[in-house]
Design an enzyme around this catalytic site. Structure first.
Site, short mmCIF file in Angstrom:
data_model
loop_
_atom_site.label_atom_id
_atom_site.label_comp_id
_atom_site.label_asym_id
_atom_site.label_seq_id
_atom_site.Cartn_x
_atom_site.Cartn_y
_atom_site.Cartn_z
N PRO A 60 35.53 122.53 73.71
CA PRO A 60 36.37 123.39 74.57
C PRO A 60 37.83 123.49 74.15
O PRO A 60 38.73 123.06 74.88
CB PRO A 60 36.20 122.74 75.94
CG PRO A 60 35.99 121.29 75.63
CD PRO A 60 35.23 121.23 74.34
N CYS A 61 38.07 124.13 73.02
CA CYS A 61 39.46 124.28 72.56
C CYS A 61 40.24 125.22 73.47
O CYS A 61 41.47 125.22 73.44
CB CYS A 61 39.49 124.77 71.12
SG CYS A 61 38.73 126.38 70.87
#
Lengths: 189, 164
Positions: free
Chosen positions: A158-159
């Protein structure tokens, strides 16, 4: 070309002819339409190696060079990945039950991405600077941003939860609208 | 000497770009009934051999060569006890014979000696140049040119075509 030669070349393929059916590829991929855009999903030896907004030619060429040239469009192999992604983007799932493979990442990207799910949590953001501190590279905020910008496993890793110190969303491979969609989705839950 | 690493494109690129060429050649060489099976077998062989390829040049020619060899295997399987050139011609008529254009021409092609038949089909259906045909038949371009020329001469005689 003589008439005889052109007659020989005139043989057409029949209507209804189909491409070949091939065994399981070393790298199977699928193009998956989602509310945040089309993602190229790829799996190798049961592990997800790509979830990318990159175009098909660029991504499959990278996969061919990094893993194996036996790269085929085989959506069936990605059924579980697609299901989990759809559930996540519907808000029905908060984490992925997938084994990830960071073969497409550089060593520094691996350092940044490997523990990303541990350094962030669903519905909460962190900053590039804070993340740089978490991986013991406190001066590397900009490099962390660059590494996240080229995340080969978007959404799965989850950048999108990492934003600028000022609160600005800054960049995202899928575009800022996609990043906003993901953060809004998580904030609702 | 350091060998440059061979950068093969994703196999899907070969499928997308060449599956129509492969099935066309397979049907030309093996007939409309066995052609689809030959094409499928050719792709399976290519897929198995692909990671070991030492060159990424002329991949289309490589695929068509495999297809020609698979079609030859079908010929041999049909009548293994007779010399190849005496094998019975491929039946053009079949369940999907209506799709087969120019049946007289293709019956005459199928009656050619094996290497002439392969050479003329690789040249005009596969659209390979003489170097490509020669590579597929493991011969020289000059010999490939001769095979094609002899095949065309025979076809003209059989079909009564004298004024192209």
């Amino acid at each position: 070309m003589t008439d005889l030669e052109s007659r020989l070349g005139r043989l057409a393929i029949p209507a209804g002819a189909r491409p070949p059916v091939l065994p399981a590829a070393d790298v199977s991929y699928a193009l998956h339409d989602t509310p945040i855009g089309t993602l190229l999903l790829a799996i190798a030896e049961g592990r997800i190696v790509a979830s990318s907004f990159g175009d098909e030619e660029t991504m499959t060429t990278r996969l061919a060079r990094a893993i194996s040239p036996r790269v085929l469009r085989q959506p069936g192999a990605l059924d579980d990945v697609r299901r989990q992604l759809d559930e996540y983007l519907d808000g029905r799932r908060h984490s992925f039950d997938l084994e990830v493979d960071l073969t497409l990442a550089t060593p520094f990207q691996r350092l940044v991405l490997t523990d990303l799910p541990l350094h962030t949590s669903y519905g909460r953001t962190t900053t590039y600077g804070r993340l740089a501190g978490e991986i013991h590279k406190p001066k590397a905020a900009r490099a962390v941003g660059t590494a996240l910008g080229a995340n080969p496993l978007c959404v799965v890793l989850p950048c999108h939860r990492v934003i600028g110190a000022s609160g600005n969303l800054t960049g995202y491979a899928g575009g800022l609208d996609a990043k906003r969609f993901l953060l809004n989705l998580e904030s609702k839950s | 000497m350091v060998l440059e690493q061979v950068r093969l494109p994703p196999f899907q690129v070969l499928v997308d770009e060449h599956w129509r060429d492969v099935i066309r050649l397979a049907r030309a060489l093996a007939g409309p009934v066995d052609g689809d099976d030959v094409a499928q077998r050719a792709w399976e062989k290519a897929f198995a051999a692909y990671p070991g390829l030492t060159s990424a040049k002329n991949l289309r020619s490589w695929l068509l060569t495999i297809t020609a060899r698979c079609a030859t295997d079908v010929h041999r399987a049909r009548k293994p006890q007779t010399p190849l050139d005496d094998a019975p011609p491929i039946a053009v008529a079949g369940p999907d014979a209506a799709e087969w254009p120019d049946p007289d021409l293709w019956q005459a092609v199928n009656n050619l000696p094996e290497r002439q038949r392969l050479a003329v089909t690789l040249k005009y259906v596969g659209d390979l140049d003489h170097h490509g045909v020669a590579a597929a038949l493991e011969t020289t371009p000059a010999a490939s040119r001769r095979l094609v020329s002899d095949a065309l001469a025979t076809l003209r005689t059989k079909l009564g075509v004298h004024h192209d």
